[in-house]
Write a protein that holds these residues in place. Structure first.
Motif, PDB file in Angstrom:
ATOM      1  N   ALA A   1     -36.294  39.121 -45.814  1.00 35.34           N
ATOM      2  CA  ALA A   1     -35.052  39.148 -45.238  1.00 35.34           C
ATOM      3  C   ALA A   1     -34.676  38.653 -43.835  1.00 35.34           C
ATOM      4  N   ALA A   2     -35.559  38.686 -42.918  1.00 38.42           N
ATOM      5  CA  ALA A   2     -35.441  38.365 -41.759  1.00 38.42           C
ATOM      6  C   ALA A   2     -36.566  37.318 -41.438  1.00 38.42           C
ATOM      7  N   PRO A   3     -36.354  36.116 -41.919  1.00 37.35           N
ATOM      8  CA  PRO A   3     -37.793  35.164 -41.877  1.00 37.35           C
ATOM      9  C   PRO A   3     -37.873  34.687 -40.278  1.00 37.35           C
ATOM     10  N   ALA A   4     -39.073  34.380 -40.101  1.00 40.49           N
ATOM     11  CA  ALA A   4     -39.540  33.783 -38.791  1.00 40.49           C
ATOM     12  C   ALA A   4     -38.801  32.440 -38.495  1.00 40.49           C
ATOM     13  N   ALA A   5     -38.928  31.695 -39.695  1.00 38.54           N
ATOM     14  CA  ALA A   5     -38.481  30.470 -39.965  1.00 38.54           C
ATOM     15  C   ALA A   5     -37.527  30.089 -41.093  1.00 38.54           C
ATOM     16  N   LEU A   6     -36.497  29.331 -40.943  1.00 42.13           N
ATOM     17  CA  LEU A   6     -35.549  29.263 -41.795  1.00 42.13           C
ATOM     18  C   LEU A   6     -34.775  28.023 -41.645  1.00 42.13           C
ATOM     19  N   SER A   7     -34.861  26.912 -42.574  1.00 40.09           N
ATOM     20  CA  SER A   7     -34.076  25.817 -42.302  1.00 40.09           C
ATOM     21  C   SER A   7     -33.279  25.345 -43.874  1.00 40.09           C
ATOM     22  N   THR A   8     -31.978  24.983 -43.477  1.00 38.86           N
ATOM     23  CA  THR A   8     -31.069  24.774 -44.635  1.00 38.86           C
ATOM     24  C   THR A   8     -30.330  23.309 -44.545  1.00 38.86           C
ATOM     25  N   THR A   9     -29.850  22.655 -45.334  1.00 44.09           N
ATOM     26  CA  THR A   9     -29.177  21.336 -45.346  1.00 44.09           C
ATOM     27  C   THR A   9     -28.083  21.432 -46.280  1.00 44.09           C
ATOM     28  N   ALA A  10     -26.810  21.243 -45.672  1.00 43.06           N
ATOM     29  CA  ALA A  10     -25.562  21.224 -46.219  1.00 43.06           C
ATOM     30  C   ALA A  10     -25.388  19.407 -46.516  1.00 43.06           C
ATOM     31  N   HIS A  11     -25.359  19.150 -47.808  1.00 44.62           N
ATOM     32  CA  HIS A  11     -25.059  17.837 -47.905  1.00 44.62           C
ATOM     33  C   HIS A  11     -23.902  17.360 -47.889  1.00 44.62           C
ATOM     34  N   ALA A  12     -23.272  16.777 -46.808  1.00 41.40           N
ATOM     35  CA  ALA A  12     -21.836  16.459 -46.928  1.00 41.40           C
ATOM     36  C   ALA A  12     -21.780  15.012 -47.372  1.00 41.40           C
ATOM     37  N   PRO A  13     -20.579  14.699 -47.911  1.00 48.94           N
ATOM     38  CA  PRO A  13     -20.435  13.521 -48.587  1.00 48.94           C
ATOM     39  C   PRO A  13     -20.778  12.276 -47.506  1.00 48.94           C
TER      40      PRO A  13
END
Length: 466
Positions: free
Chosen positions: A189-201
């Motif tokens: 629920a509260a990770p030490a490392a988290l990365s995300t990517t929002a793919h915009a046009p």
């Protein structure tokens, strides 16, 4: 053509000859072709079909298609015949016929380096595209599994993972076909490392979240891009008697242990493989117990050939809550559109039955005191209190969903037993107790005491006569 139909959605990607052929068909055949596409792709059941028959047909269709694919997947022999001459050396001719271009499926959002538990156990980047969910290796970005098509998706769940030392979330995606692969992954629920990517046009934007930041917003962003609603457990719908007070219970299906979740929309087993019973697909939910310490939960789908699925070794304390959950939704079992049905039965409050029983006890005490402690009045009143207590206990447990038979060997909590509450049993006077003891002694002596008393009275009369 209906803009929401599957046939209308794939119309731009069809070959020109096939599109012209479909356009030439009569309008009466178009709905049937769209229904066939829904059946093959694992889409939800249409309103004019039976949910049980639709589910069976989807399962059989998927099985037959898998067999056909396996039969046609044998590679053809590509060896050159011995008699054919070898090609002359030189530049290879240009290919005049190009391979068909797949339909566009741009990425929308990616969760990086998460631990998968299905369809494979490893870390992968999970990307939701416009028409599919794809799994890729975090290092090489090579595909780790075949794409999972979004039209085949049936249910999505966001669950709190139980038996973890720290808060943890699990995401479960179930397809309509039981033979199609399921997708399951989780993270703290509260990770030490988290990365995300929002793919915009124009250009994707990768975000590295701070250490200890909540992961729930990123999960909800991912789930919001799916074509199905996300189902979550709610303690207001069902609350476990265990310490964590979750909306599910620990159970065994065969030798595998997992959690059986009781949601407002149905029952979910989060084992491997997972399975979901929607209220419209349910025939009944029953409980059975031989000792009262543990019980089994029997779940069956609607249909003529429905069989019970047994979930064993459930704590006996969970039984009453399961029965209340089933009774409150019994009218929605096997029904396609519950909004047109009568509202579900309200769940009884925990202290309602006990308050009514306490009021009866106070009336019973007043009657016993006015009777003066007579044995006849006390015994009749005690029998009435016992019968009332048994009726209350039976009403509290309730009948099982959609069936006339009751759960056998149900144990009552001593704190709630109607005969163990203060004032439930009548108070007898000392004279009544002496009378009962005298009658028992007389019965044990076989009337000898009465004969001795009569002989003593006769002797006293003879002495007076003398």
């Amino acid at each position: 053509m209906d803009p929401n139909s599957y046939l209308h959605a794939i119309r731009p990607a069809l070959p020109a000859s096939l599109a012209r052929g479909l356009d030439a068909l009569p309008d009466t055949l178009v709905p049937h072709i769209d229904t066939l596409l829904r059946l093959v792709l694992g889409a939800p059941c249409p309103e004019d079909a039976s949910p049980a028959e639709w589910s069976r047909s989807q399962h059989d269709t998927a099985t037959l298609i898998d067999r056909l694919k396996a039969a046609n997947s044998a590679p053809a022999s590509r060896k050159r015949p011995p008699s054919s001459p070898a090609p002359a050396p030189g530049p290879s001719p240009k290919r005049t016929r190009s391979s068909p271009t797949p339909p566009p499926d741009p990425p929308l959002f990616t969760l990086h380096a998460l631990s998968l538990t299905a369809p494979l156990r490893k870390k992968a980047d999970i990307t939701v595209h416009r028409a599919s969910v794809r799994l890729t290796d975090p290092s090489t970005h090579a595909p780790a599994h075949a794409p999972l098509p979004l039209p085949a998706l049936r249910h999505a769940f966001l669950l709190p993972t139980r038996a973890r030392p720290r808060p943890h979330w699990s995401v479960l995606l179930l397809p309509a076909s039981p033979t199609a692969p399921q997708l399951a992954f989780g993270l703290d629920a509260a990770p030490a490392a988290l990365s995300t990517t929002a793919h915009a046009p124009d250009s994707p934007a990768r975000t590295s979240h701070p250490k200890g930041a909540p992961a729930l917003p990123a999960l909800r962003t991912f789930l919001a891009l799916l074509p199905v609603p996300t189902l979550e457990p709610d303690p207001a719908v069902f609350r476990s008697a265990a310490r964590d007070a979750a909306a599910g219970v620990d159970a065994y299906r065969g030798a595998k242990q997992a959690t059986l979740w009781f949601l407002d929309a149905g029952v979910l087993w989060d084992g491997r493989p997972a399975e979901f019973w929607a209220l419209a697909d349910l025939a009944h939910v029953r409980t059975a117990s031989a000792t009262g310490r543990t019980c089994s939960v029997l779940v069956a789908r609607a249909g003529a050939d429905a069989e019970d699925t047994d979930f064993a070794m459930v704590d006996g304390k969970e039984r009453e809550g399961i029965v209340r959950w089933a009774d409150a939704r019994r009218r929605r079992f096997g029904r396609r559109d519950p909004s047109r049905d009568a509202p579900p039965e309200p769940e009884p409050e925990a202290g309602a039955a006990e308050d009514a029983s306490d009021a009866d006890d106070s009336d019973f005490e007043d009657d016993a005191s006015s009777d003066g402690g007579s044995a006849t009045g006390s015994s009749s009143d005690s029998r009435s209190a016992a019968s009332d207590g048994e009726a209350q206990a039976s009403d509290r447990l309730g009948s099982e969903s959609g069936a006339d038979d009751r759960d056998a060997d149900a144990e009552l909590d001593p704190e709630h037993h109607p005969l163990l509450r203060p004032g439930a049993m009548p108070r007898m006077s000392r004279a009544a107790l002496d009378a009962v003891v005298g009658m028992m002694e007389e019965d044990m002596m076989g009337g000898g005491g009465r004969a001795m008393a009569e002989a003593s009275e006769s002797d006293e009369e003879d002495q007076l006569d003398d």
